[in-house]
Design a protein around this motif. Structure first.
Motif, mmCIF file in Angstrom:
data_model
loop_
_atom_site.group_PDB
_atom_site.id
_atom_site.type_symbol
_atom_site.label_atom_id
_atom_site.label_comp_id
_atom_site.label_asym_id
_atom_site.label_seq_id
_atom_site.Cartn_x
_atom_site.Cartn_y
_atom_site.Cartn_z
ATOM 1 N N LEU A 1 64.250 -16.564 30.292
ATOM 2 C CA LEU A 1 64.398 -16.482 31.748
ATOM 3 C C LEU A 1 63.191 -17.094 32.459
ATOM 4 N N ALA A 2 61.988 -16.862 31.920
ATOM 5 C CA ALA A 2 60.780 -17.408 32.551
ATOM 6 C C ALA A 2 60.765 -18.936 32.486
ATOM 7 N N VAL A 3 61.119 -19.501 31.326
ATOM 8 C CA VAL A 3 61.148 -20.954 31.198
ATOM 9 C C VAL A 3 62.238 -21.551 32.092
ATOM 10 N N SER A 4 63.387 -20.888 32.148
ATOM 11 C CA SER A 4 64.461 -21.368 33.019
ATOM 12 C C SER A 4 63.987 -21.396 34.477
ATOM 13 N N GLY A 5 63.336 -20.336 34.915
ATOM 14 C CA GLY A 5 62.827 -20.299 36.290
ATOM 15 C C GLY A 5 61.818 -21.402 36.543
ATOM 16 N N THR A 6 60.946 -21.653 35.565
ATOM 17 C CA THR A 6 59.947 -22.723 35.714
ATOM 18 C C THR A 6 60.629 -24.076 35.886
ATOM 19 N N ILE A 7 61.670 -24.314 35.083
ATOM 20 C CA ILE A 7 62.371 -25.593 35.156
ATOM 21 C C ILE A 7 63.124 -25.725 36.471
ATOM 22 N N PHE A 8 63.823 -24.663 36.893
ATOM 23 C CA PHE A 8 64.562 -24.731 38.158
ATOM 24 C C PHE A 8 63.626 -25.022 39.325
ATOM 25 N N GLY B 1 60.804 -26.511 39.130
ATOM 26 C CA GLY B 1 60.236 -27.840 38.965
ATOM 27 C C GLY B 1 61.181 -28.950 39.394
ATOM 28 N N ILE B 2 62.473 -28.833 39.037
ATOM 29 C CA ILE B 2 63.400 -29.931 39.353
ATOM 30 C C ILE B 2 63.996 -29.795 40.748
ATOM 31 N N LEU B 3 64.109 -28.561 41.248
ATOM 32 C CA LEU B 3 64.653 -28.364 42.596
ATOM 33 C C LEU B 3 63.553 -28.388 43.656
ATOM 34 N N LEU B 4 62.285 -28.368 43.205
ATOM 35 C CA LEU B 4 61.134 -28.367 44.121
ATOM 36 C C LEU B 4 61.271 -27.266 45.158
ATOM 37 N N ASN B 5 61.717 -26.102 44.685
ATOM 38 C CA ASN B 5 61.939 -24.957 45.575
ATOM 39 C C ASN B 5 61.301 -23.724 44.936
ATOM 40 N N PRO B 6 60.288 -23.108 45.582
ATOM 41 C CA PRO B 6 59.612 -21.956 44.968
ATOM 42 C C PRO B 6 60.480 -20.706 44.874
ATOM 43 N N ARG C 1 69.073 -38.506 35.609
ATOM 44 C CA ARG C 1 69.299 -38.151 34.206
ATOM 45 C C ARG C 1 68.374 -37.020 33.759
ATOM 46 N N LEU C 2 67.102 -37.120 34.178
ATOM 47 C CA LEU C 2 66.150 -36.066 33.802
ATOM 48 C C LEU C 2 66.530 -34.727 34.444
ATOM 49 N N SER C 3 66.922 -34.766 35.718
ATOM 50 C CA SER C 3 67.289 -33.525 36.407
ATOM 51 C C SER C 3 68.490 -32.863 35.757
ATOM 52 N N MET C 4 69.506 -33.670 35.389
ATOM 53 C CA MET C 4 70.700 -33.104 34.765
ATOM 54 C C MET C 4 70.388 -32.530 33.387
ATOM 55 N N THR C 5 69.538 -33.235 32.616
ATOM 56 C CA THR C 5 69.160 -32.737 31.281
ATOM 57 C C THR C 5 68.440 -31.395 31.397
ATOM 58 N N MET C 6 67.492 -31.328 32.316
ATOM 59 C CA MET C 6 66.742 -30.086 32.499
ATOM 60 C C MET C 6 67.621 -28.978 33.068
ATOM 61 N N LEU C 7 68.510 -29.363 33.992
ATOM 62 C CA LEU C 7 69.405 -28.371 34.607
ATOM 63 C C LEU C 7 70.316 -27.730 33.570
#
Length: 331
Positions: A70-77, A79-84, A232-238
């Motif tokens: 959950l922590a890594v998922s939150g970090t990625i979201f 990071g890619i959504l640029l929303n704290p 492509r990077l955003s979709m992979t991370m998402l």
């Protein structure tokens, strides 16, 4: 240091509970299992290895792995959504998992035994992610604002669906409500293996793209000029982050705010560099959720669903972040 803290937490949590097992005995049991030297536990009470290895350790490791995911998922979201304020539930993944699990519990589906509820929860989360991506892609705008808006719309519909199922569930409604509040009780080694495989694969992918995430944080145009494909990077991370969150929710139920809380805490230590932020957030998430589960299991007089504990801690933290963001915008 966080890895050492996590190891100490595992030993302390394994020895704590209704049946006390001394910490040296816990270490001897774990060493005997890892090394195969059964002579290390030959003089111990026969009940101690069963309590440690078959009852407590699967629950403890499940809590640590889910906290990590959950922590890594939150970090990625974030990071890619640029929303704290983004976390694994921003795109409706939790609502999808809740809807799938509620359907399985209401209809009493047992096509594959104890795996029915986790499987339906995982399918619900994955289906929700696909619908959110389809809604966003069909509008021709894959921006973070469009993804979050699509997630909110789908989550609202699914939340209404869960409420309708609870209305129809009758006597089964208490089981559905308990699952929705999140718990690690009665976890098995099979469930630990499943969630660890998904979280481990997702963590490896996110670590591999850590440098690219740093470039994406500079803006899509800058990242594109440096040879990165932002879409492509955003979709992979998402997809990676959502699959990790879906696997975690399928095993533990709804546990909110870990993905929101941990990345913000860790940034004070590591800064915004994802190459250090991701592994640190993984360890911090594991430590935090394991601590919360140990408190509710071994310290409180009566076990409280862990989703309630994380909501009580994370809710005020969410308000503080939102308040700071609004103040920053006014300034």
């Amino acid at each position: 240091m966080l890895a050492l803290l996590l190891a100490m937490e595992i030993v302390l949590a394994t020895g704590s509970g209704f049946i006390q097992v001394s910490y040296p005995d816990v270490v001897r049991i774990l060493a005997a299992r890892l090394s195969g030297a059964e002579g290390l536990i030959s003089r111990l009470d026969e009940l101690a290895p069963v309590v440690v290895l078959e009852v407590r350790l699967p629950r403890i490791l499940a809590a640590a792995v889910v906290g990590c995911g959950l922590a890594v998922s939150g970090t990625i979201f974030q990071g890619i959504l640029l929303n704290p304020l983004a976390d694994p539930y921003t795109l409706g993944v939790s609502s999808g998992a809740a809807f799938g699990a509620a359907m399985a519990l209401w209809l009493n589906l047992a096509v594959i035994g104890a795996w029915s509820v986790p499987l339906f929860a995982f399918a619900g989360a994955l289906g929700t992610l696909l619908v959110v991506i389809w809604l966003t892609a069909s509008s021709g705008d894959l921006s973070s604002a469009s993804l979050i808006l699509s997630g909110i719309i789908v989550a609202a519909i699914l939340s209404a669906g869960v409420s309708f199922i609870k209305y129809l569930a009758g006597e089964e409604v208490s089981i559905i409500i308990f699952w929705l509040m999140g718990s690690f009780a009665s976890k098995t080694w099979t469930e630990v293996g499943m969630v660890a495989a998904v979280v481990g694969a997702g963590l490896a992918i996110t670590l591999f793209f850590g440098r690219d995430l740093n470039l994406l944080a500079l803006g899509s145009r800058t990242a594109g000029s440096l040879g990165i494909s932002p879409t492509r990077l955003s979709m992979t991370m998402l997809v990676s982050a959502s699959l990790m969150a879906a696997a975690c929710v399928a095993v533990s139920g709804i546990i909110g705010f870990v993905g929101l809380l941990v990345p913000h805490m860790v940034r004070f230590i590591t800064g915004p560099d994802h190459r250090r932020l991701i592994p640190t957030a993984a360890l911090a998430g594991a430590c935090l959720l394991l601590l919360a589960d140990t408190v509710t299991r071994a310290i409180l007089p009566q076990e409280v669903p862990i989703g309630v504990i994380t909501a009580l801690i994370g809710g005020p933290f969410f308000c503080v972040i939102y308040r700071r963001r609004q103040r920053h915008r006014r300034d």
